[in-house]
Structure formats: structure tokens, C-alpha cells
Design an enzyme around this catalytic site. Structure first.
Site, mmCIF file in Angstrom:
data_model
loop_
_atom_site.group_PDB
_atom_site.id
_atom_site.type_symbol
_atom_site.label_atom_id
_atom_site.label_comp_id
_atom_site.label_asym_id
_atom_site.label_seq_id
_atom_site.Cartn_x
_atom_site.Cartn_y
_atom_site.Cartn_z
ATOM 1 N N ASP A 92 0.864 -1.163 0.000
ATOM 2 C CA ASP A 92 0.000 0.000 0.000
ATOM 3 C C ASP A 92 0.912 1.228 0.000
ATOM 4 O OD1 ASP A 92 -2.926 0.961 2.023
ATOM 5 O OD2 ASP A 92 -2.046 1.766 0.180
ATOM 6 N N ASP A 272 -7.898 -7.749 0.538
ATOM 7 C CA ASP A 272 -6.999 -7.854 1.695
ATOM 8 C C ASP A 272 -7.803 -7.453 2.918
ATOM 9 O OD1 ASP A 272 -6.626 -4.716 1.312
ATOM 10 O OD2 ASP A 272 -5.806 -5.285 3.288
ATOM 11 N N CYS A 310 -12.120 -28.611 8.161
ATOM 12 C CA CYS A 310 -10.893 -27.872 7.850
ATOM 13 C C CYS A 310 -9.669 -28.780 7.815
ATOM 14 C CB CYS A 310 -10.682 -26.790 8.917
ATOM 15 S SG CYS A 310 -9.242 -25.754 8.611
ATOM 16 N N CYS A 312 -6.503 -27.501 7.932
ATOM 17 C CA CYS A 312 -5.323 -26.710 8.329
ATOM 18 C C CYS A 312 -4.520 -27.451 9.385
ATOM 19 C CB CYS A 312 -5.766 -25.343 8.852
ATOM 20 S SG CYS A 312 -6.154 -25.280 10.619
ATOM 21 N N CYS A 315 -6.373 -27.896 12.756
ATOM 22 C CA CYS A 315 -7.540 -28.790 12.784
ATOM 23 C C CYS A 315 -7.202 -30.212 12.371
ATOM 24 C CB CYS A 315 -8.620 -28.268 11.840
ATOM 25 S SG CYS A 315 -9.260 -26.667 12.321
ATOM 26 N N HIS A 354 -5.292 -21.180 11.344
ATOM 27 C CA HIS A 354 -6.643 -21.645 10.978
ATOM 28 C C HIS A 354 -7.421 -20.567 10.225
ATOM 29 C CE1 HIS A 354 -10.631 -23.344 11.020
ATOM 30 N NE2 HIS A 354 -11.031 -22.154 11.445
#
Ligand SMILES: O=c1[nH]cnc2cc3nc(NCc4cccs4)[nH]c3cc12
Ligand SMILES: [Zn+2]
Length: 390
Positions: A92, A272, A310, A312, A315, A354
């Protein structure tokens, strides 16, 4: 360099599947970009980001200019070498962060005079200075310096006249940013930012002026700044799909999982937001079936993972050493509730992994649905699942 290829459009909305080729690699869109303000996505190793499917991350011009400063950044050839991330980075301009400083600044046509929050030095940020900093950072996507028109001015909703004044300065700064970017012979891609407050006529004028200047990509700014949700949705419905179809469209600072699905339907390619990382640190977890607050006592004895669908590391047990308790190897809600209550650092590390995985996986499911021509069905199921309850 930037190439954007439109791969598929959705007949039921403005959604589209695209492929963005940048200097540090290819990005499949629609995409969510994890925010790494100080050169780090807080608490996450770059290798983990890669494993969870992050294709492009955000860096922040203002903060990196303050610290470590350009002299050190130059010795690493830019931000990639410094933070050890070898895929695309978007930075940015720094303007939004200077605005967030509040009092310690003075805005003029030339640029913004302000005091460094780090050491009190008197500093100056202009379109030219922002381009010079982002050139040293060597980010793949550079944002023009703009003025993020606030939702309120002097305690009242910003008037159309005030929004026009702000939008017109951002338009003049877009031209100055582009001229300086070209003078520096920056090999990356510069995006223009559409402003205009909550006034669709001003948004129209702003986007027409920017398209006239011919940028390789465009962002919609001036939202997710505290405005009522219905006003943000109105700008989302109005502006993105009016931007050139053959260029990437970036909606800055947005948003919840529901905002991302709606934004894709409105024609947005890039998002974002600090939500997945910021909320993770205060124990708010996103799941397919709704959000949950780890601090809540109901999780104290719960053996199930955050999200049974999930995959991830938190998890699906890739961070724990497998233990044959008959269940899945993922960490339990009881354990994460315990870490949250104890203020243990492993807690935010796991919830951040997660939440980021949730956002990145959501975008992957959207890309898959667009490719299968099933985006409308995906939206319906997403909505129903998210109110099912955790
Ligand atoms: O018009 C903008 N211009 C350049 N950068 C931005 C960043 C932005 N980020 C948000 N919202 C997300 C937030 C992050 C921190 C406080 S609000 N809205 C934003 C608007 C702009
Ligand atoms: Zn998970």
C-alpha cells in the site's frame, strides 16, 4: 510487468476467474491477500503461508519506511529478500497509515507533513516519495498515493463537496504517482485507486479519470472505513464491475467471509483484510458453520477441532504429534480454549493459521465453483452453512 488473463465469467453475476502474472509469480484470482504490515504476517512463517496456499501477501510502505528504513532494505534488494518471501507482494502507498496517525499530520497539495511515530522526526510523504520507497521495496504491485476519504468529517457524514475535493486531489496524485513511477523505470505494476466517498456519481468520475490514465490494475478505496454496511455494499455494487474487464480489480480492506463472496459476485478479483489475523489474536475463529469465540466457557470440554471440515495444521493435526485417542489428530477446542485463557502464545499461532487457511480455502472453493460454472449454487450453500451454527 503485469498480465491479466480472464479465464471464465459467471453468467449469474459479475464474478470472474482470472490469472494474474507478476514479476515474482502467477496469482490465480479471485484471491485473498494476507496482511503482513511490518514485513511479517503476524506469527506465521513464510513456509506455512506457502503451505496454506497464500499466493500474494501485503507489505506496508509506511511502516517499513519508518523501520527498518530504506538503507537496510536496499542491502536485501527489497522486501522479498528481507522477509524471505519469494512470491508476489503488494504494498500500500503509506497514505492510509499516515491518515490513521490522526493529529500528527498536515495535508497539503504537495503531500503530507507528519511526525514519525517511531522517533518524532518531521517527515514528508508525497506521491513521488511513496513511489521512491515502493521502488526500493520492489513490490510486484505498487499502490498510488491517495487520500482515503473519511466516512465522517468534523463528526458528520462527509458531504459530497468534501468527498469531491478529496477525490480530485487523489486524482491529481494518481497522475503524479504514475509520472514518478515511470521516471524511476519501476519494472512492476502501479494501481490507481478509485475514491469518491459514498457518492456513486463521484465514484463514476474518479474511475473514468483513472481509466483515462490507463493503469494495469485498479483498486476501490475509501471503503471499510467505518461506514454502515449498506453503504459499503452500495459502493461494492456500483464501482468494481465498471472498471475495465481486462484489468484486475482490488477492493481494499474488505472484509468478512460474506463480504468476500459478495465482492466476488460484484466483480472483485483481489481482497486484503486484517480480520483473519487480527481476530485470531483475540480468539475469534472463522469456521464453515459460523464464527466462534474461544473464550466462551462452552468450549472448555469440547474434544472436536475448530472446524471438522478444515484441513489446516491446527484442525488436521499436522502440528501435533499424533496421539491415538480415537479422534482426529487436530487440536481440540478444549485445548485452544485453555491456551486462550492462559494467554499462551501457541494459541494465536494456531488460530491465525486456521483463520488464514479458512480465508484462503474459501477463495479456492470460489475459484473451483467459478471453473465448474456453479458459483450461484456455491453462494447458496455458503450462506446456508454459515448460519448453521458451530
Ligand atoms: O482508500 C484507501 N487507500 C489506500 N489504502 C486503503 C486501505 C484501507 N484499509 C481499509 N480498511 C481496513 C482497515 C485496516 C485498518 C483499519 S481499517 N480501508 C482502506 C482504504 C484505503
Ligand atoms: Zn483449521
Amino acid at each position: 510487468m503485469l498480465q491479466f488473463e480472464l479465464l471464465k465469467t459467471d453468467p449469474t453475476s459479475h464474478a470472474r476467474r482470472g490469472k494474474l502474472t507478476l514479476n515474482h509469480g502467477v496469482v490465480q484470482t479471485p484471491i485473498f491477500m494476507p496482511v503482513g504490515t511490518y514485513g511479517t504476517v503476524k506469527g506465521v512463517m513464510p513456509r506455512s503461508l506457502e503451505e496454506m496456499g497464500a499466493q500474494i501477501i501485503l507489505g506496508n510502505t509506511f511502516h517499513l519506511w519508518m523501520r527498518p528504513g530504506l538503507d537496510i532494505m536496499k542491502t536485501f534488494g527489497g522486501l522479498h529478500g528481507f522477509e524471505k518471501w519469494n512470491k508476489p507482494i503488494l504494498t500500500d502507498s503509506g497514505g492510509f497509515q499516515v491518515w490513521s496517525l490522526g493529529a500528527m499530520r498536515k495535508i497539503t497539495e504537495e503531500g503530507v507533513h507528519f511526525q514519525s511515530p517511531v522517533n518524532g522526526d518531521k517527515l514528508f510523504m508525497s506521491p513521488e516519495v511513496s513511489m521512491q520507497i515502493q521502488t526500493v521495496l520492489n513490490s510486484d504491485i505498487v499502490m498510488q498515493l491517495d487520500e482515503c476519504t473519511p466516512y465522517e468529517t468534523n463528526g458528520k457524514k462527509t458531504t459530497e463537496a468534501e468527498a469531491r475535493k478529496s477525490m480530485e486531489m487523489s486524482r491529481r496524485w494518481a497522475k503524479r504517482s504514475k509520472d514518478e513511477f515511470e521516471r524511476l523505470e519501476n519494472p512492476n505494476a502501479l494501481f490507481g485507486i478509485v475514491q469518491g466517498g459514498m457518492y456513486t456519481n463521484l465514484r463514476q468520475e474518479s474511475l473514468e479519470a483513472l481509466v483515462e490514465m490507463d493503469f494495469p490494475g485498479y483498486a476501490v478505496g475509501g471503503v471499510s472505513v467505518g461506514e454502515p454496511k449498506d453503504e459499503m455494499l452500495e459502493i461494492m455494487a456500483h464501482t468494481p464491475h465498471l472498471l475495465p474487464a481486462n484489468k484486475p480489480r482490488y477492493l481494499m480492506g474488505v472484509g468478512t467471509p460474506e463480504d468476500l463472496v459478495q465482492g466476488v459476485a460484484d466483480g472483485v478479483d483481489m481482497f486484503d483484510c486484517v480480520m483473519p489475523t487480527r481476530n485470531a489474536r483475540n480468539g475469534t475463529v472463522f469456521t464453515r458453520y459460523g464464527d466462534l469465540k474461544l473464550r466462551n466457557a462452552r468450549h472448555k470440554t469440547d474434544h472436536q477441532p475448530l472446524d471438522t471440515t478444515c484441513t489446516c495444521h491446527a484442525c488436521a493435526g499436522k502440528s501435533g504429534v499424533s496421539w491415538d485417542d480415537g479422534g482426529r489428530d487436530g487440536f481440540s477446542r478444549a485445548y485452544l480454549h485453555h491456551l486462550d485463557r492462559c494467554g499462551e502464545m501457541l494459541g494465536p499461532m494456531l488460530t491465525t493459521i486456521h483463520n488464514l487457511h479458512y480465508y484462503l480455502n474459501l477463495m479456492q472453493e470460489i475459484r473451483d465453483a467459478l471453473e465448474a460454472g456453479a458459483f450461484a449454487e456455491f453462494r447458496a450453500k455458503f450462506k446456508a452453512d454459515r448460519v448453521r451454527g458451530v
